[in-house]
Design an enzyme around this catalytic site. Structure first.
Site, mmCIF file in Angstrom:
data_model
loop_
_atom_site.group_PDB
_atom_site.id
_atom_site.type_symbol
_atom_site.label_atom_id
_atom_site.label_comp_id
_atom_site.label_asym_id
_atom_site.label_seq_id
_atom_site.Cartn_x
_atom_site.Cartn_y
_atom_site.Cartn_z
ATOM 1 N N ALA A 184 0.839 -1.202 0.000
ATOM 2 C CA ALA A 184 0.000 0.000 0.000
ATOM 3 C C ALA A 184 0.871 1.249 0.000
ATOM 4 O O ALA A 184 0.579 2.234 -0.685
ATOM 5 C CB ALA A 184 -0.948 0.006 1.198
ATOM 6 N N ASP A 185 1.954 1.212 0.759
ATOM 7 C CA ASP A 185 2.907 2.319 0.752
ATOM 8 C C ASP A 185 3.567 2.478 -0.614
ATOM 9 O O ASP A 185 3.661 3.588 -1.150
ATOM 10 C CB ASP A 185 3.994 2.096 1.808
ATOM 11 C CG ASP A 185 3.584 2.556 3.194
ATOM 12 O OD1 ASP A 185 2.836 3.535 3.299
ATOM 13 O OD2 ASP A 185 4.010 1.928 4.179
ATOM 14 N N ILE A 186 4.058 1.383 -1.160
ATOM 15 C CA ILE A 186 4.775 1.449 -2.426
ATOM 16 C C ILE A 186 3.858 1.944 -3.544
ATOM 17 O O ILE A 186 4.226 2.831 -4.328
ATOM 18 C CB ILE A 186 5.364 0.076 -2.793
ATOM 19 C CG1 ILE A 186 6.443 -0.346 -1.783
ATOM 20 C CG2 ILE A 186 5.927 0.089 -4.207
ATOM 21 C CD1 ILE A 186 7.657 0.538 -1.769
#
Length: 413
Positions: A184-186
């Site tokens: 989700a961050d990437i």
């Protein structure tokens, strides 16, 4: 600006990276790889949270741990670190001066936090109307959860990814699983980069900057992709299927005689080629001839394939099927990944000079451009490594003024 970055596609762009951890720094690193001049603002004394997210830590020339965690080193290449306390009025003043000279600002403070310091979008827009201001939060700037801190693991759960990731509930080890990296961050870092690039394109036509509101939850929901549509079209909630695919069969992990492999048959022609090579008649069976048939009769077909695939080694299956265009491959660990001939040939491992260790390994960007090839200008910075350089060159501060600011704790010493 670094001379080595002059040919970069974004060598004319200045980025102020006020983000920490992963989503924002990942976007900032992409901009740096593309040649942008990226200044990373960090808290004096501690810096980005991920500097301490170890072990493992980078070793110095004597083999001792430094304070540079591997996690931090993954997302901050090519940036200049400026240690600046924005809680102090003088620090806020310096930040405004830097923002006035910048094209892009990335930040991932809680919604409204920077406005308390006079550093919100409206504050900085007043001094730089062309600024593109990208805010990255867990849940966005609006809605009932806008003030809630968002972490990738939580987002994978709330956003549905864990509901379709993991072994089936009726099998050993069944239950929800997070993905092995903070996807989700990437992906939010990637979407943020796309949004900023679109805003830069808009600015070339209008001269107008804008505000970008990015939320990890929005990105996680969006990137469920075909599984979203499976639900919206059918009304049936998708379930975990382990390494199997909801819409394609066979498309999963199978056991060979000496290990496991991935067989990813994407169409009926590939399935026929597999069956011919494997010496099995399944492609002639009406239950399995078309992919739709194979999906409907998955429970009957998969055990038959399991019996066939365990008769050869992983290497034998790869050697047999790969030349035929049937997608197949081993399941490599990371040591095997970085030894893989294709990964080596593509130059995915690079090493950059580092002031503490001599050099630091990095994973190259996957972007390959013909006219403006990426050039890796610098290793991830040590905390405050460029504070004086940037403030002296950008803001024309004297050594006496820098000493005074350091003594007051406004900047790192």
């Amino acid at each position: 600006m670094n001379a080595s970055n002059q040919r970069g596609a974004l060598s004319h762009i200045r980025v102020l990276d006020m983000s920490r951890v992963l989503a924002g720094p990942w976007a900032g690193q992409i901009f740096a790889d593309l040649g942008a001049d990226v200044i990373k603002i960090e808290r004096p004394g501690s810096g980005d949270d991920t500097r301490g997210w170890g072990p493992p830590y980078l070793k110095d020339r004597d083999g001792n741990d430094t304070h540079e965690a591997a996690y931090f080193l993954a997302a901050n290449r090519g940036k200049k670190s400026v240690a600046l306390d924005i809680a102090k009025p003088e620090g806020q003043h310096l930040l405004r001066q830097l923002a006035a000279q910048s094209d892009v600002l990335l930040e991932n403070y809680k919604a409204g936090d920077l406005a308390r310091y006079g550093l919100g979008y409206e504050d900085l827009k007043a001094i730089n109307p062309g600024l593109i201001y990208c805010s990255i939060t867990g849940f966005g700037q609006t809605g009932p959860m806008c003030s809630v801190a968002g972490y990738d693991f939580i987002i994978q759960g709330i956003g549905g990814l864990m509901s379709i990731t993991g072994e089936r509930d009726d099998l050993p080890g069944g239950g929800p699983q997070k993905v092995g990296v903070a996807v989700a961050d990437i992906t939010t870092g990637l979407y943020s980069t796309i949004a900023v690039l679109a805003a830069l394109a808009h600015r070339t036509r209008t001269g107008e900057g804008q505000y970008i509101d990015m939320a990890l939850l929005d990105v996680q929901v969006a990137t469920i992709a075909n599984m979203n549509m499976n639900y919206l079209i059918s009304g049936k909630v998708p379930q975990r299927q382990g390494n199997a695919h909801a819409n394609i069969v066979p498309y999963q992990v199978f056991a060979a005689s000496d290990g496991e492999l991935v067989l990813a048959v994407g169409n009926d022609s590939q399935f026929a080629k597999f069956c011919d090579a494997a010496g099995c008649p399944f492609s002639l069976d009406a239950r399995f001839r078309r992919n739709a048939d194979r999906v409907r009769n998955r429970a009957e077909l998969v055990p038959l394939l399991e019996d066939v695939l365990k008769q050869r080694t992983v290497a034998e299956w790869v050697a047999l099927l790969e030349p035929l265009g049937v997608p197949v491959g081993p399941i490599n660990n990371l040591a095997q990944v970085f030894e893989h001939p294709q990964v080596v040939s593509r130059g995915m491992r690079i090493d950059l000079p580092h002031p503490l260790s001599g050099s630091v390994p990095q994973v190259a960007s996957p972007i390959r451009m013909s006219a403006t090839p990426l050039q890796y200008s610098a290793a991830p910075p040590t905390l405050g490594q460029h504070t004086r350089e940037v403030l002296r060159e950008r803001l024309d501060l004297s050594e006496e003024e820098l000493e005074r600011l350091a003594a007051r704790g406004v900047v790192g010493s």
